[in-house]
Design an enzyme around this catalytic site. Structure first.
Site, short mmCIF file in Angstrom:
data_model
loop_
_atom_site.label_atom_id
_atom_site.label_comp_id
_atom_site.label_asym_id
_atom_site.label_seq_id
_atom_site.Cartn_x
_atom_site.Cartn_y
_atom_site.Cartn_z
N PHE A 70 0.84 -1.19 0.00
CA PHE A 70 0.00 0.00 0.00
C PHE A 70 0.88 1.25 0.00
O PHE A 70 1.81 1.36 0.79
CB PHE A 70 -0.89 -0.03 1.24
CG PHE A 70 -1.85 1.12 1.35
CD1 PHE A 70 -3.02 1.13 0.61
CD2 PHE A 70 -1.59 2.17 2.21
CE1 PHE A 70 -3.92 2.18 0.72
CE2 PHE A 70 -2.48 3.23 2.33
CZ PHE A 70 -3.65 3.23 1.58
N ASN A 114 -3.19 1.36 10.66
CA ASN A 114 -3.96 1.73 9.48
C ASN A 114 -4.36 0.43 8.81
O ASN A 114 -3.73 0.00 7.85
CB ASN A 114 -3.14 2.61 8.54
CG ASN A 114 -3.93 3.01 7.30
OD1 ASN A 114 -5.15 2.87 7.25
ND2 ASN A 114 -3.24 3.49 6.28
N PRO A 115 -5.42 -0.22 9.30
CA PRO A 115 -5.80 -1.54 8.79
C PRO A 115 -6.65 -1.42 7.53
O PRO A 115 -7.11 -0.31 7.18
CB PRO A 115 -6.62 -2.11 9.94
CG PRO A 115 -7.32 -0.90 10.49
CD PRO A 115 -6.33 0.24 10.37
#
Length: 284
Positions: A88, A187-188
């Site tokens: 990400f 920050n899942p």
């Protein structure tokens, strides 16, 4: 006006037509990367040194491939991180949450704070805390093999020996630290299954495992973070978890007083949208 600056102007128009949000900046970033200079030095590139690979990069960005995949790096606070397919790309809104954590740790009466970053991805949050909080010991957790590889690379370059990487699931991570941690941050993945991200860069290039949460509302991992944080934190320790702007109330309610949480607060990002929830584990 040099030849390269003329080409950047043309590239800017192409990227704007393709809907790229920051066409001039991206054209200059690609030019600087290809020519091995800073953006402020683009005017120094001689016409004879123009590299046609610039237009290859522009074509990739025109197709909405993330700029960070083209240049191979992403900026996060004071860090330049290696990123690419399989991890990400860290976002500016997450910098706000990291900043809150850094300030909170600095205000603690703890000489060497113990921190856990659940689902570290590229390692952006963990490394920023280790870099900016003196003597902090940070444990970064990442179960996905591809993201783990990127985090390992970044921690090897920036970790300063105080950032430790663990290939564990965030729901079961680090039982040896139960009741000892000063701050947990995450920050899942939180996008609901079936939802379609608006930006092509996210939709086609960010790994789905980092985007889509479990459960009908996508908050399965957020609930797992709550349980893990409750297990890891010492009394009085803090936690922070990111979410989508429309999920603020639901995430807020995930940290009830009945579970020992105090001072639960919904916080906003730079665009004044609800972005993360913070809470303190009670001492009673």
């Amino acid at each position: 006006m040099t030849f390269l600056l003329d080409e950047i102007a043309l590239a800017t128009a192409r990227l704007a037509e393709a809907g790229v949000p920051s066409p001039r900046t991206d054209a200059e970033e690609i030019a600087a990367f290809v020519h091995g200079v800073r953006r402020s030095e683009l005017h120094t590139v001689r016409d004879a040194d123009f590299d046609a690979l610039f237009w290859e990069g522009v074509a990739r960005r025109e197709a909405r491939e993330p700029l960070q995949h083209i240049t191979g790096h992403a900026y996060f606070r004071y860090l330049e991180l290696a990123v690419g397919p399989g991890v990400f790309v860290p976002r500016p809104e997450t910098e706000v949450m990291a900043g809150w954590a850094i300030e909170t740790l600095r205000e603690m009466d703890v000489t060497a704070p113990l921190v856990v970053d659940l689902g570290t991805g590229s390692g952006a949050i963990a490394l920023s805390i280790a870099q900016e909080v003196a003597l902090a010991e940070v444990h970064a957790v990442e179960v996905d093999p591809e993201a783990y590889t990127w985090a390992k690379r970044n921690i090897s370059e920036h970790g300063q020996g105080r950032t430790h990487l663990h290939p564990e699931d965030l729901a079961e991570a680090l039982p040896e630290l139960n009741g000892k941690v000063d701050l947990v941050i995450s920050n899942p993945p939180y996008i609901p299954p079936g939802a379609i991200p608006r930006d092509p860069e996210v939709r086609h290039y960010d790994p789905s495992r980092a985007l889509y949460g479990s459960g009908d509302d996508g908050l399965g991992e957020v609930r797992a973070v709550e349980r893990t944080a409750r297990r890891l934190l010492r009394p009085g320790g803090w936690m922070a978890v990111e979410h989508a702007d429309e999920q603020g109330r639901s995430v807020y309610l995930t940290f009830p007083e009945d579970n020992g949480w105090r001072d639960v607060r919904l916080r906003q990002d730079l665009t004044r949208r609800d972005r993360f929830v913070t809470a303190r584990l009670g001492q009673d």
